[in-house]
Design a protein around this motif. Structure first.
Motif, PDB file in Angstrom:
ATOM      1  N   TYR A  90      48.805  34.674  36.957  1.00  0.00           N
ATOM      2  CA  TYR A  90      49.639  33.504  37.484  1.00  0.00           C
ATOM      3  C   TYR A  90      48.497  32.520  37.869  1.00  0.00           C
ATOM      4  N   GLU A  91      48.904  31.196  37.478  1.00  0.00           N
ATOM      5  CA  GLU A  91      47.746  30.213  37.511  1.00  0.00           C
ATOM      6  C   GLU A  91      48.106  29.191  39.023  1.00  0.00           C
ATOM      7  N   ALA A  92      47.130  29.623  40.089  1.00  0.00           N
ATOM      8  CA  ALA A  92      47.622  28.919  41.184  1.00  0.00           C
ATOM      9  C   ALA A  92      47.123  27.306  41.396  1.00  0.00           C
ATOM     10  N   GLY A  93      46.232  27.027  40.426  1.00  0.00           N
ATOM     11  CA  GLY A  93      45.952  25.652  40.263  1.00  0.00           C
ATOM     12  C   GLY A  93      44.629  25.162  40.953  1.00  0.00           C
ATOM     13  N   GLU A  94      44.517  25.619  42.285  1.00  0.00           N
ATOM     14  CA  GLU A  94      43.577  25.201  43.172  1.00  0.00           C
ATOM     15  C   GLU A  94      43.131  26.344  43.852  1.00  0.00           C
ATOM     16  N   HIS A 124      35.104  34.452  37.277  1.00  0.00           N
ATOM     17  CA  HIS A 124      34.975  35.142  35.783  1.00  0.00           C
ATOM     18  C   HIS A 124      33.972  34.338  35.135  1.00  0.00           C
ATOM     19  N   GLY A 125      33.244  34.706  34.177  1.00  0.00           N
ATOM     20  CA  GLY A 125      32.486  33.876  33.154  1.00  0.00           C
ATOM     21  C   GLY A 125      33.118  33.242  32.399  1.00  0.00           C
ATOM     22  N   PRO A 126      33.824  33.835  31.241  1.00  0.00           N
ATOM     23  CA  PRO A 126      34.789  32.959  30.173  1.00  0.00           C
ATOM     24  C   PRO A 126      35.979  32.572  31.046  1.00  0.00           C
ATOM     25  N   GLY A 127      36.039  31.151  30.865  1.00  0.00           N
ATOM     26  CA  GLY A 127      37.154  30.416  31.748  1.00  0.00           C
ATOM     27  C   GLY A 127      36.926  29.814  33.024  1.00  0.00           C
ATOM     28  N   HIS A 128      35.570  30.656  33.599  1.00  0.00           N
ATOM     29  CA  HIS A 128      35.161  29.902  34.824  1.00  0.00           C
ATOM     30  C   HIS A 128      36.200  29.946  35.936  1.00  0.00           C
ATOM     31  N   ASN A 129      37.053  30.710  35.911  1.00  0.00           N
ATOM     32  CA  ASN A 129      38.348  30.715  36.690  1.00  0.00           C
ATOM     33  C   ASN A 129      38.014  31.766  38.015  1.00  0.00           C
ATOM     34  N   LEU A 130      38.545  31.124  39.167  1.00  0.00           N
ATOM     35  CA  LEU A 130      38.395  32.017  40.252  1.00  0.00           C
ATOM     36  C   LEU A 130      39.639  33.092  40.282  1.00  0.00           C
ATOM     37  N   PHE A 131      39.631  34.155  40.952  1.00  0.00           N
ATOM     38  CA  PHE A 131      40.411  35.293  40.874  1.00  0.00           C
ATOM     39  C   PHE A 131      40.803  35.890  42.072  1.00  0.00           C
ATOM     40  N   ALA A 132      41.877  36.742  41.955  1.00  0.00           N
ATOM     41  CA  ALA A 132      42.220  37.907  42.867  1.00  0.00           C
ATOM     42  C   ALA A 132      43.248  38.566  42.167  1.00  0.00           C
ATOM     43  N   PHE A 133      43.099  39.967  42.422  1.00  0.00           N
ATOM     44  CA  PHE A 133      44.106  40.774  41.556  1.00  0.00           C
ATOM     45  C   PHE A 133      44.747  41.837  42.829  1.00  0.00           C
ATOM     46  N   ILE A 134      46.104  41.944  42.335  1.00  0.00           N
ATOM     47  CA  ILE A 134      46.680  43.140  43.070  1.00  0.00           C
ATOM     48  C   ILE A 134      47.258  44.026  42.034  1.00  0.00           C
ATOM     49  N   VAL A 135      47.817  45.134  42.470  1.00  0.00           N
ATOM     50  CA  VAL A 135      48.592  46.102  41.855  1.00  0.00           C
ATOM     51  C   VAL A 135      49.960  46.228  41.970  1.00  0.00           C
ATOM     52  N   ASP A 136      50.888  46.112  41.303  1.00  0.00           N
ATOM     53  CA  ASP A 136      52.294  46.453  41.506  1.00  0.00           C
ATOM     54  C   ASP A 136      52.762  47.988  41.457  1.00  0.00           C
ATOM     55  N   PRO A 137      53.772  48.312  42.121  1.00  0.00           N
ATOM     56  CA  PRO A 137      54.305  49.750  42.028  1.00  0.00           C
ATOM     57  C   PRO A 137      54.046  50.643  41.018  1.00  0.00           C
ATOM     58  N   ASP A 138      54.248  50.149  39.804  1.00  0.00           N
ATOM     59  CA  ASP A 138      54.117  50.776  38.560  1.00  0.00           C
ATOM     60  C   ASP A 138      52.612  51.046  38.045  1.00  0.00           C
ATOM     61  N   GLY A 139      51.692  50.287  38.621  1.00  0.00           N
ATOM     62  CA  GLY A 139      50.355  50.200  38.134  1.00  0.00           C
ATOM     63  C   GLY A 139      50.048  49.185  37.294  1.00  0.00           C
ATOM     64  N   ASN A 140      50.784  48.040  37.190  1.00  0.00           N
ATOM     65  CA  ASN A 140      50.373  46.761  36.384  1.00  0.00           C
ATOM     66  C   ASN A 140      49.586  45.984  37.220  1.00  0.00           C
ATOM     67  N   TRP A 141      48.525  45.466  36.635  1.00  0.00           N
ATOM     68  CA  TRP A 141      47.536  44.528  37.228  1.00  0.00           C
ATOM     69  C   TRP A 141      47.944  43.402  37.224  1.00  0.00           C
ATOM     70  N   ILE A 142      48.107  42.432  38.260  1.00  0.00           N
ATOM     71  CA  ILE A 142      48.332  41.211  38.328  1.00  0.00           C
ATOM     72  C   ILE A 142      47.454  40.224  38.864  1.00  0.00           C
ATOM     73  N   GLU A 143      46.986  39.232  38.167  1.00  0.00           N
ATOM     74  CA  GLU A 143      46.004  38.169  38.503  1.00  0.00           C
ATOM     75  C   GLU A 143      46.567  37.035  39.273  1.00  0.00           C
ATOM     76  N   ILE A 144      45.851  36.464  40.284  1.00  0.00           N
ATOM     77  CA  ILE A 144      46.232  35.158  40.674  1.00  0.00           C
ATOM     78  C   ILE A 144      44.753  34.265  40.363  1.00  0.00           C
ATOM     79  N   SER A 145      45.072  33.414  39.529  1.00  0.00           N
ATOM     80  CA  SER A 145      43.779  32.529  39.008  1.00  0.00           C
ATOM     81  C   SER A 145      43.816  31.476  39.300  1.00  0.00           C
ATOM     82  N   ALA A 146      42.818  30.619  39.390  1.00  0.00           N
ATOM     83  CA  ALA A 146      42.706  29.199  39.805  1.00  0.00           C
ATOM     84  C   ALA A 146      41.697  28.341  39.118  1.00  0.00           C
ATOM     85  N   GLU A 147      41.894  27.302  38.557  1.00  0.00           N
ATOM     86  CA  GLU A 147      41.072  26.229  38.066  1.00  0.00           C
ATOM     87  C   GLU A 147      40.203  26.886  36.641  1.00  0.00           C
TER      88      GLU A 147
END
Length: 288
Positions: free
Chosen positions: A207-211, A236-259
């Motif tokens: 999900y793109e947080a924007g800033e 990250h290197g490719p894309g240069h975006n900032l990130f944070a990850f959480i994991v849902d109850p089934d084990g799917n990884w969710i990224e919050i990305s910015a910029e």
């Protein structure tokens, strides 16, 4: 090469996941990812937030049911359909409730169902600058989907050569083999990416947080729900975006990305397969 997907302006409109406990998983997305929850049947739930939508259906955990990509207009849709047919891909009906009649699906090299269509008028993606969220949901449109695959060359053949996604970055091992590929169908750095791993499936969705300060707000929100970060914050290197990850109850990884990088006109770049490519700031979650 004719980049048909890139010319279509396709963007990731929604995702559908299978779950052995769809009510639990849908409840997580409704609460933690700030979406409204609707039960459609005993086996299907829909979660809808500002420019983000997740469908949950009964099935196996950590399994993608389908991905829905919305294109710019009817001509773009017919261009995508024609390209798929010309490449010998089987056209299948779209199961998506969010794409208008006339949408279609194709299965990639690993069997993932990817649907293309026109978004319904009530589900058009909100573009532009992040809006204030005081008292409301935090900004965070669904942005990209990243797969894991044993067959990265098959991924390149399907998305880049056949469907016409533009390849923007590659991660390359010392022996010259591919480790990761990023492809786009719009102005953002990647719509879909893929790591080469020993198992096939979804690596994460984003999900793109924007800033950057919106990542802060998301992390504060996760903390209020007792959700710990699984990785990050980082960059990250490719894309240069900032990130944070959480994991849902089934084990799917969710990224919050910015910029995330906006692509104008540059050639595809190669990055070395090393931890600093995945995270310039510190620990890297290496896939292979």
């Amino acid at each position: 090469m004719n980049y048909v997907a890139a010319q279509s302006g396709a963007y990731l409109h929604h995702l559908a996941f299978e779950s052995s406990d769809p009510e639990r998983l849908a409840g997580f997305y409704a609460d933690v990812m700030q979406m409204d929850l609707q039960q459609v049947s005993d086996s299907e739930w829909r979660c809808e937030g500002p420019a983000r939508r997740v469908v949950v259906v009964k099935g196996g955990d950590k399994t993608l049911a389908y991905a829905g990509l919305a294109v710019r207009d009817a001509d773009a849709l017919e261009g995508m359909r024609g390209r798929a047919k010309d490449c010998g891909l089987e056209i299948v009906p779209s199961p998506s409730p969010y794409l208008n009649p006339g949408a279609f699906g194709v299965r990639d090299n690993d069997g993932n169902l990817i649907c293309f269509g026109l978004a319904g008028k009530d589900t058009v993606k909100t573009m532009g600058a992040p809006r204030p969220h005081h008292g409301g949901p935090i900004w965070g449109p669904l942005q990209h989907l990243t797969f894991a695959s044993r067959d990265l060359e098959g991924f390149v053949d399907f998305y880049h050569r056949k469907l016409g996604f533009r390849m923007v970055d590659r991660v390359v091992r010392e022996d010259g083999s591919l480790a990761t590929v990023f492809v786009t169908s719009n102005h953002e750095h990647h719509t879909i990416a893929c790591f080469q791993t020993s198992e096939a499936g979804v690596d994460h969705h984003s999900y793109e947080a924007g800033e950057w300060n919106y990542i802060r707000d998301w992390c504060d929100h996760f903390a209020s729900r007792g959700i710990q970060l699984a990785w990050g914050p980082g960059r990250h290197g490719p894309g240069h975006n900032l990130f944070a990850f959480i994991v849902d109850p089934d084990g799917n990884w969710i990224e919050i990305s910015a910029e995330l990088e906006v692509i104008h006109d540059r050639p595809c770049e190669d990055w070395p397969q090393e931890p600093r490519t995945l995270n310039k700031w510190g620990w890297a979650r290496m896939r292979s």
